[in-house]
Design a protein around this motif. Sequence first.
Motif, PDB file in Angstrom:
ATOM      1  N   ALA A  76      -5.539   6.463  -3.528  1.00 55.64           N
ATOM      2  CA  ALA A  76      -6.115   6.861  -2.231  1.00 55.64           C
ATOM      3  C   ALA A  76      -6.578   8.311  -2.282  1.00 55.64           C
ATOM      4  O   ALA A  76      -7.654   8.654  -1.777  1.00 55.64           O
ATOM      5  CB  ALA A  76      -5.079   6.675  -1.126  1.00 55.64           C
ATOM      6  N   SER A  77      -5.774   9.159  -2.913  1.00 53.15           N
ATOM      7  CA  SER A  77      -6.104  10.579  -2.979  1.00 53.15           C
ATOM      8  C   SER A  77      -7.388  10.802  -3.798  1.00 53.15           C
ATOM      9  O   SER A  77      -8.213  11.657  -3.462  1.00 53.15           O
ATOM     10  CB  SER A  77      -4.903  11.324  -3.566  1.00 53.15           C
ATOM     11  N   VAL A  78      -7.576  10.004  -4.849  1.00 57.69           N
ATOM     12  CA  VAL A  78      -8.798  10.114  -5.669  1.00 57.69           C
ATOM     13  C   VAL A  78     -10.012   9.638  -4.853  1.00 57.69           C
ATOM     14  O   VAL A  78     -11.038  10.310  -4.761  1.00 57.69           O
ATOM     15  CB  VAL A  78      -8.650   9.276  -6.970  1.00 57.69           C
ATOM     16  N   ILE A 127       0.817  -1.230   0.000  1.00 64.26           N
ATOM     17  CA  ILE A 127       0.000   0.000   0.000  1.00 64.26           C
ATOM     18  C   ILE A 127       0.848   1.276   0.000  1.00 64.26           C
ATOM     19  O   ILE A 127       0.311   2.365  -0.107  1.00 64.26           O
ATOM     20  CB  ILE A 127      -1.004   0.054   1.185  1.00 64.26           C
ATOM     21  N   ARG A 128       2.175   1.149   0.117  1.00 66.37           N
ATOM     22  CA  ARG A 128       3.036   2.348   0.182  1.00 66.37           C
ATOM     23  C   ARG A 128       3.472   2.866  -1.182  1.00 66.37           C
ATOM     24  O   ARG A 128       4.178   3.862  -1.259  1.00 66.37           O
ATOM     25  CB  ARG A 128       4.292   2.057   1.019  1.00 66.37           C
ATOM     26  N   THR A 129       3.096   2.175  -2.252  1.00 66.50           N
ATOM     27  CA  THR A 129       3.561   2.614  -3.572  1.00 66.50           C
ATOM     28  C   THR A 129       2.899   3.949  -3.956  1.00 66.50           C
ATOM     29  O   THR A 129       1.844   4.311  -3.414  1.00 66.50           O
ATOM     30  CB  THR A 129       3.203   1.571  -4.652  1.00 66.50           C
ATOM     31  N   ARG A 186      -5.329  13.834   7.311  1.00 67.35           N
ATOM     32  CA  ARG A 186      -5.548  15.123   6.663  1.00 67.35           C
ATOM     33  C   ARG A 186      -6.662  15.902   7.356  1.00 67.35           C
ATOM     34  O   ARG A 186      -6.698  17.118   7.298  1.00 67.35           O
ATOM     35  CB  ARG A 186      -5.952  14.930   5.184  1.00 67.35           C
ATOM     36  N   ASP A 187      -7.607  15.152   7.961  1.00 66.80           N
ATOM     37  CA  ASP A 187      -8.784  15.794   8.567  1.00 66.80           C
ATOM     38  C   ASP A 187      -8.986  15.306   9.999  1.00 66.80           C
ATOM     39  O   ASP A 187     -10.102  15.303  10.504  1.00 66.80           O
ATOM     40  CB  ASP A 187     -10.027  15.458   7.740  1.00 66.80           C
ATOM     41  N   MET A 188      -7.904  14.890  10.644  1.00 66.03           N
ATOM     42  CA  MET A 188      -8.033  14.352  12.002  1.00 66.03           C
ATOM     43  C   MET A 188      -8.519  15.438  12.975  1.00 66.03           C
ATOM     44  O   MET A 188      -9.425  15.208  13.773  1.00 66.03           O
ATOM     45  CB  MET A 188      -6.684  13.776  12.492  1.00 66.03           C
TER      46      MET A 188
HETATM   47  O1   DC Z   1      -1.020   9.964   4.292  1.00 61.00           O
HETATM   48  P1   DC Z   1      -1.104   9.110   3.027  1.00 61.00           P
HETATM   49  O2   DC Z   1      -0.126   9.524   1.949  1.00 61.00           O
HETATM   50  O3   DC Z   1      -1.018   7.646   3.329  1.00 61.00           O
HETATM   51  O4   DC Z   1      -2.586   9.368   2.436  1.00 61.00           O
HETATM   52  C1   DC Z   1      -2.969   8.875   1.187  1.00 61.00           C
HETATM   53  C2   DC Z   1      -4.095   9.736   0.621  1.00 61.00           C
HETATM   54  O5   DC Z   1      -5.278   9.572   1.405  1.00 61.00           O
HETATM   55  C3   DC Z   1      -3.812  11.248   0.615  1.00 61.00           C
HETATM   56  O6   DC Z   1      -3.444  11.707  -0.657  1.00 61.00           O
HETATM   57  C4   DC Z   1      -5.091  11.894   1.036  1.00 61.00           C
HETATM   58  C5   DC Z   1      -5.924  10.797   1.615  1.00 61.00           C
HETATM   59  N1   DC Z   1      -6.210  10.975   3.054  1.00 61.00           N
HETATM   60  C6   DC Z   1      -7.298  11.729   3.399  1.00 61.00           C
HETATM   61  O7   DC Z   1      -7.958  12.298   2.532  1.00 61.00           O
HETATM   62  N2   DC Z   1      -7.647  11.835   4.706  1.00 61.00           N
HETATM   63  C7   DC Z   1      -6.933  11.271   5.654  1.00 61.00           C
HETATM   64  N3   DC Z   1      -7.308  11.402   6.935  1.00 61.00           N
HETATM   65  C8   DC Z   1      -5.786  10.520   5.330  1.00 61.00           C
HETATM   66  C9   DC Z   1      -5.439  10.386   3.999  1.00 61.00           C
END
Ligand code: DC
Length: 227
Positions: free
Chosen positions: A101-103, A92-94, A132-134
Amino acid sequence: MGNFPVITVDGPSGSGKGTICSLLARELGWNLLDSGALYRLVGLAARHHGVVLDDEDALVVLAAHLDVQFETSATQNEVTIILEGEEVTQTIRTEECGADASVIAAIGSVREALLERQRAFVSEPGLIADGRDMGTVVFPQAPLKVYLTASAEERANRRYNQLINKGVGASLQTILADIQVRDARDMNRAVAPLKPADDAITLDTTQLSIEAVLAAVLDQARHKGLR
Ligand code: DC
């Protein structure tokens, strides 16, 4: 949600969140939520099940029923991730999984489907929540919210060095361009965009060592009576 404290750490890719969060979890002896991994896992599950990334309904079903285990070693340093019985910690780190994930993360109903799963990570004695939204959406009551950032160039450099150290060939220009695309998508989406919570402490890590960032966050935790 359990009644235990949460420290939220939000910020863009490459800001050092992952490293700082695992060090914080180890230092405080708290649990860790890597929320980005959940979005990456939904993406990987979609690939496994032949679901395309614009099939919102199917993605929501995958997110709601995600069969995943996070197995933490005794030292709290190593987390093994099992998806549908298969170890996927590295898979999953690629960059590919990150982009998927971002999409997926821009789809509000998928975020909704993952909300309670994220909140269920709160447990004794406390939780470090990386994402990102914690601080803005998932844990708005958290007593300490940190927003980590760094220039896109510095974040690209860090990623480049990580890949080179792993023996993987990489282009700095391509990495920088990918980071800029990902930032724009994460920051400009309609649902839960990446931004600091109003009550977050922002740390620009461009010129800071990992030790300095960790010390600054621990200092804030001490001020809040969290350690
Ligand atoms: O932190 P990361 O690179 O593993 O996250 C992958 C994608 O997931 C990132 O581009 C945005 C999304 N993401 C999100 O929208 N909200 C989160 N709480 C965590 C990640």
